[in-house]
Design a protein around this motif. Structure first.
Motif, PDB file in Angstrom:
ATOM      1  N   ASN A 253     -12.506  -9.858  -7.029  1.00 27.23           N
ATOM      2  CA  ASN A 253     -12.480  -8.838  -5.992  1.00 27.23           C
ATOM      3  C   ASN A 253     -11.502  -9.242  -4.898  1.00 27.23           C
ATOM      4  O   ASN A 253     -11.593 -10.338  -4.342  1.00 27.23           O
ATOM      5  CB  ASN A 253     -13.867  -8.688  -5.358  1.00 27.23           C
ATOM      6  CG  ASN A 253     -13.878  -7.652  -4.251  1.00 27.23           C
ATOM      7  OD1 ASN A 253     -13.715  -6.463  -4.513  1.00 27.23           O
ATOM      8  ND2 ASN A 253     -14.028  -8.088  -3.013  1.00 27.23           N
ATOM      9  N   GLU A 254     -10.558  -8.362  -4.600  1.00 29.47           N
ATOM     10  CA  GLU A 254      -9.676  -8.505  -3.446  1.00 29.47           C
ATOM     11  C   GLU A 254      -9.185  -9.931  -3.218  1.00 29.47           C
ATOM     12  O   GLU A 254      -9.499 -10.550  -2.194  1.00 29.47           O
ATOM     13  CB  GLU A 254     -10.389  -7.987  -2.187  1.00 29.47           C
ATOM     14  CG  GLU A 254     -10.777  -6.530  -2.287  1.00 29.47           C
ATOM     15  CD  GLU A 254     -11.297  -5.954  -0.956  1.00 29.47           C
ATOM     16  OE1 GLU A 254     -11.552  -6.728  -0.022  1.00 29.47           O
ATOM     17  OE2 GLU A 254     -11.444  -4.730  -0.876  1.00 29.47           O
TER      18      GLU A 254
ATOM     19  N   PHE B  87     -22.620   0.038   5.695  1.00 26.87           N
ATOM     20  CA  PHE B  87     -21.733   0.819   4.829  1.00 26.87           C
ATOM     21  C   PHE B  87     -22.498   1.643   3.796  1.00 26.87           C
ATOM     22  O   PHE B  87     -21.895   2.388   3.034  1.00 26.87           O
ATOM     23  CB  PHE B  87     -20.787  -0.119   4.072  1.00 26.87           C
ATOM     24  CG  PHE B  87     -19.493  -0.450   4.786  1.00 26.87           C
ATOM     25  CD1 PHE B  87     -18.367   0.341   4.608  1.00 26.87           C
ATOM     26  CD2 PHE B  87     -19.394  -1.556   5.610  1.00 26.87           C
ATOM     27  CE1 PHE B  87     -17.161   0.031   5.244  1.00 26.87           C
ATOM     28  CE2 PHE B  87     -18.200  -1.877   6.250  1.00 26.87           C
ATOM     29  CZ  PHE B  87     -17.080  -1.076   6.061  1.00 26.87           C
TER      30      PHE B  87
ATOM     31  N   ASP C 157     -12.337   3.163  15.322  1.00 23.24           N
ATOM     32  CA  ASP C 157     -12.361   2.664  13.956  1.00 23.24           C
ATOM     33  C   ASP C 157     -12.389   3.837  12.980  1.00 23.24           C
ATOM     34  O   ASP C 157     -11.719   3.841  11.963  1.00 23.24           O
ATOM     35  CB  ASP C 157     -13.633   1.835  13.756  1.00 23.24           C
ATOM     36  CG  ASP C 157     -13.335   0.544  13.044  1.00 23.24           C
ATOM     37  OD1 ASP C 157     -12.179   0.113  13.098  1.00 23.24           O
ATOM     38  OD2 ASP C 157     -14.266  -0.012  12.450  1.00 23.24           O
TER      39      ASP C 157
ATOM     40  N   HIS D 248     -16.972 -12.085  -6.648  1.00 21.53           N
ATOM     41  CA  HIS D 248     -16.842 -11.347  -5.392  1.00 21.53           C
ATOM     42  C   HIS D 248     -17.105 -12.345  -4.256  1.00 21.53           C
ATOM     43  O   HIS D 248     -18.064 -12.223  -3.504  1.00 21.53           O
ATOM     44  CB  HIS D 248     -17.819 -10.171  -5.367  1.00 21.53           C
ATOM     45  CG  HIS D 248     -17.471  -9.095  -4.374  1.00 21.53           C
ATOM     46  ND1 HIS D 248     -17.202  -7.799  -4.727  1.00 21.53           N
ATOM     47  CD2 HIS D 248     -17.331  -9.130  -3.016  1.00 21.53           C
ATOM     48  CE1 HIS D 248     -16.931  -7.079  -3.647  1.00 21.53           C
ATOM     49  NE2 HIS D 248     -17.008  -7.877  -2.583  1.00 21.53           N
TER      50      HIS D 248
ATOM     51  N   TRP E   8     -18.301   2.575  -1.534  1.00 19.90           N
ATOM     52  CA  TRP E   8     -18.877   1.375  -0.949  1.00 19.90           C
ATOM     53  C   TRP E   8     -19.736   1.802   0.225  1.00 19.90           C
ATOM     54  O   TRP E   8     -19.195   2.273   1.194  1.00 19.90           O
ATOM     55  CB  TRP E   8     -17.798   0.373  -0.494  1.00 19.90           C
ATOM     56  CG  TRP E   8     -18.470  -0.857   0.011  1.00 19.90           C
ATOM     57  CD1 TRP E   8     -18.979  -1.049   1.271  1.00 19.90           C
ATOM     58  CD2 TRP E   8     -18.795  -2.030  -0.747  1.00 19.90           C
ATOM     59  NE1 TRP E   8     -19.614  -2.269   1.333  1.00 19.90           N
ATOM     60  CE2 TRP E   8     -19.507  -2.874   0.125  1.00 19.90           C
ATOM     61  CE3 TRP E   8     -18.562  -2.428  -2.073  1.00 19.90           C
ATOM     62  CZ2 TRP E   8     -19.989  -4.121  -0.305  1.00 19.90           C
ATOM     63  CZ3 TRP E   8     -19.042  -3.660  -2.478  1.00 19.90           C
ATOM     64  CH2 TRP E   8     -19.742  -4.499  -1.595  1.00 19.90           C
TER      65      TRP E   8
HETATM   66  O1  LGS Z   1     -18.261  -5.192   1.986  1.00 21.16           O
HETATM   67  C1  LGS Z   1     -16.924  -5.180   1.740  1.00 21.16           C
HETATM   68  C2  LGS Z   1     -16.308  -3.851   1.961  1.00 21.16           C
HETATM   69  C3  LGS Z   1     -16.536  -3.164   3.276  1.00 21.16           C
HETATM   70  O2  LGS Z   1     -15.220  -2.750   3.723  1.00 21.16           O
HETATM   71  C4  LGS Z   1     -16.606  -5.603   0.306  1.00 21.16           C
HETATM   72  O3  LGS Z   1     -17.288  -6.763  -0.052  1.00 21.16           O
HETATM   73  C5  LGS Z   1     -15.136  -5.837   0.184  1.00 21.16           C
HETATM   74  O4  LGS Z   1     -14.803  -5.913  -1.187  1.00 21.16           O
HETATM   75  C6  LGS Z   1     -14.246  -4.833   0.918  1.00 21.16           C
HETATM   76  O5  LGS Z   1     -13.246  -5.554   1.559  1.00 21.16           O
HETATM   77  N1  LGS Z   1     -14.874  -4.033   1.940  1.00 21.16           N
HETATM   78  C7  LGS Z   1     -14.288  -3.362   2.975  1.00 21.16           C
HETATM   79  N2  LGS Z   1     -13.026  -3.345   3.224  1.00 21.16           N
HETATM   80  C8  LGS Z   1     -12.335  -2.451   4.106  1.00 21.16           C
HETATM   81  C9  LGS Z   1     -12.381  -2.820   5.529  1.00 21.16           C
HETATM   82  C10 LGS Z   1     -11.869  -1.744   6.411  1.00 21.16           C
HETATM   83  C11 LGS Z   1     -12.859  -0.656   6.644  1.00 21.16           C
HETATM   84  C12 LGS Z   1     -12.362   0.352   7.624  1.00 21.16           C
HETATM   85  C13 LGS Z   1     -12.819   1.748   7.353  1.00 21.16           C
HETATM   86  C14 LGS Z   1     -12.201   2.648   8.346  1.00 21.16           C
HETATM   87  C15 LGS Z   1     -11.989   3.965   7.885  1.00 21.16           C
END
Ligand code: LGS
Length: 504
Positions: A190-191, A472, A374, A145, A456
């Protein structure tokens, strides 16, 4: 730990039905995983303890200006020491799964194959896994990750170097051998799109703005990472005892002007340059999407040989998607196609993740100055369509909704000032409830084989460049207390109630 009764709501939620009243007759399929997520760098702390080597993020978080609130993750939630309490707290919620990652630099402080193994690190995760099993919580384990061992960045540039492939496979084999039998569900990466996008500013400029002045780095990273993924999966033959995949992020966009052919082409282009970079090779063709090959010369995008394609195709037992939201995609004014993250190509209009949507995607403008907008980017109304698209494009017998959630800003924007309660994350609660309602419909009405949903995050944590300021967690962490006290937020109670009503 017993679950306390939720405190009375301080003010009404936007979403009126209670968690148990949302589609009460629809249940999740048997064996469904109700999970919470974390990642090693974001929750563990103890970054220099018990033999761990530094990771790229331990380095990056020390560079001024990298993390919004100038925090490092050296302490953060101290989940490294508090994991037993954390497990008990999620068990009390009825959570039956935890998706977490192993820190590569805890197992191999220097990262490389042939370098010393840190037995303390191996023993630590053995106990973490055992502790989950004892609490009837299914561990879902991610190997990577984003926390590349720093040594590998220094030696050869991390994932921009082909050397990473063998080192990753060696690490993966070590972990699989140690925990095989105890862990059933694995993710390699991860991603990767987000990770390799950041690699646009490799090696050490870990901001989220990828690829503006870049070189070939994002696609070199994609190539090396894909081979590392396939090598790990093939090498281990986990299929006998478990299941393995990688976690995709992102969305298949919605054409902005419905049937407009330019917008539909833009959606295709977007899909090819985003999820498709990894999902096409693994799930459908073995090779990069054709649009990628047509756009990027081999100096940018190394071509996959027939043998490599054979090795890569089919190296996922299920499709995992971190589906936070969806966007409209539209052709830019010149009618070409969307401005997507392929700015390494000299003839293509440059854009970055911060701005790529501004001019061409209607209302879904990137990170908002006003946090309220957001929240408006939460798109439950598109969740079912998104799942249909994922399933159609990258078919798989099983899908995990591997991350979803929302960081509630508590700075008085949404709550009446007299309340200002950091555990009243009612927007996050509404986010979860609306998404989960749509998910149930997606399973029952659309026949999408979703077998797990993971919130998350388990607790507030170090949100990469945003540091501790972006919360989060479904549990609040009070970073001013020496015990790093956790408190369930409203969203945690809502999730517990929702799953109690819908798990069978
Ligand atoms: O912390 C990361 C989370 C938080 O949001 C995690 O490590 C990643 O794997 C992941 O990319 N994460 C993440 N992505 C989404 C970002 C957009 C959030 C917008 C929510 C609006 C409704």
């Amino acid at each position: 730990i017993a679950l306390p009764s939720p405190p009375p709501a301080l003010y009404p939620s936007f979403y009126s039905p209670g968690p148990g009243d949302i589609l009460p007759d629809l249940k999740f399929p048997p064996g469904f995983l109700f999970g919470v997520d974390t990642a090693a760098y974001q929750v563990e702390g103890a970054t220099m303890e018990e033999g761990k080597g530094p990771s790229a993020w331990d380095w990056a978080s020390r560079q001024p200006g990298t993390i919004a609130d100038n925090t490092t993750a050296d302490v953060v939630d101290l989940h490294y020491y508090l994991y037993k309490e954390d497990i008990a707290r999620i068990a009390a919620l009825g959570v039956n799964s935890h998706s977490f990652s192993i820190s590569w630099a805890r197992i191999f402080p220097f990262g490389a194959a042939g370098s010393p193994i840190n037995q303390q690190g191996l023993d630590h995760y053995a106990d973490v896994i055992e502790s989950h099993l004892k609490a009837n919580i299914t561990p879902v384990v991610t190997l990577f990750h984003w926390d590349t061992p720093l040594a590998l960045e220094v030696y050869y540039g991390g994932f921009t170097s082909p050397n990473i492939t063998d080192d990753f496979i060696n690490y993966a084999k070590t972990v699989f051998t140690a925990y095989n039998g105890s862990v059933h569900t694995w993710y390699t990466f991860n991603e990767p799109r987000v990770f390799c996008g950041q690699v646009g500013s490799y090696p050490f400029n870990l901001t989220y703005a990828p690829g503006v002045n870049i070189s070939t780095a994002p696609y070199q990273c994609s190539y090396n990472l894909l081979k590392a993924h396939a090598g790990a999966v093939k090498g281990i033959e986990m299929k006998i005892t478990g299941e393995i995949a990688f976690k995709s992020d992102d969305y298949v966009g919605i054409p902005w002007r419905g049937n407009n052919t330019d917008d539909i082409a833009a959606v295709e282009r977007h899909a090819a340059f985003q999820i498709g970079v990894f999902a096409d090779p693994v799930f459908t063709t073995g090779d990069w999407p054709q649009i990628l090959k047509d756009t990027l010369p081999p100096e940018y995008l190394p071509r996959l040989t027939e043998d490599e394609q054979k090795d890569i195709l089919g190296t996922a037992d299920f499709f995992a998607i971190d589906a936070y939201r969806t966007f409209y995609v539209a052709a830019p004014p010149d009618g070409l196609s969307a401005c997507v993250n392929d700015s390494s190509h000299p003839d293509w209009p440059t854009c970055n993740l911060e701005t790529q949507y501004d001019s061409n995607v209607g209302w879904a403008v990137g990170p908002a100055a006003d946090p309220l907008s957001d929240w408006l980017q939460a798109t439950p109304q598109f969740l079912r369509d998104s799942f249909k698209e994922y399933h159609k494009r990258w078919p798989s017998p099983k899908i995990y909704f591997s991350e979803f959630g929302f960081a509630e800003p508590f700075e008085g924007v949404r709550q009446p000032p007299e309340i200002h309660d950091v555990t009243e994350d009612f927007m996050n609660q509404d986010y979860y409830m609306t998404y989960l309602g749509e998910l149930l419909l997606s399973i029952h009405e659309d026949g999408i084989p979703v077998q797990g949903a993971f919130a998350w995050a388990m607790v507030d944590n170090a949100e990469w460049n945003s540091g501790l300021s972006s919360r989060f967690g479904i549990q609040f962490v009070n970073y001013s207390t020496p015990t790093l006290e956790r408190t369930y937020k409203r969203s945690a109670f809502a999730l517990a109630e929702f799953f109690k009503a819908h798990l069978q």
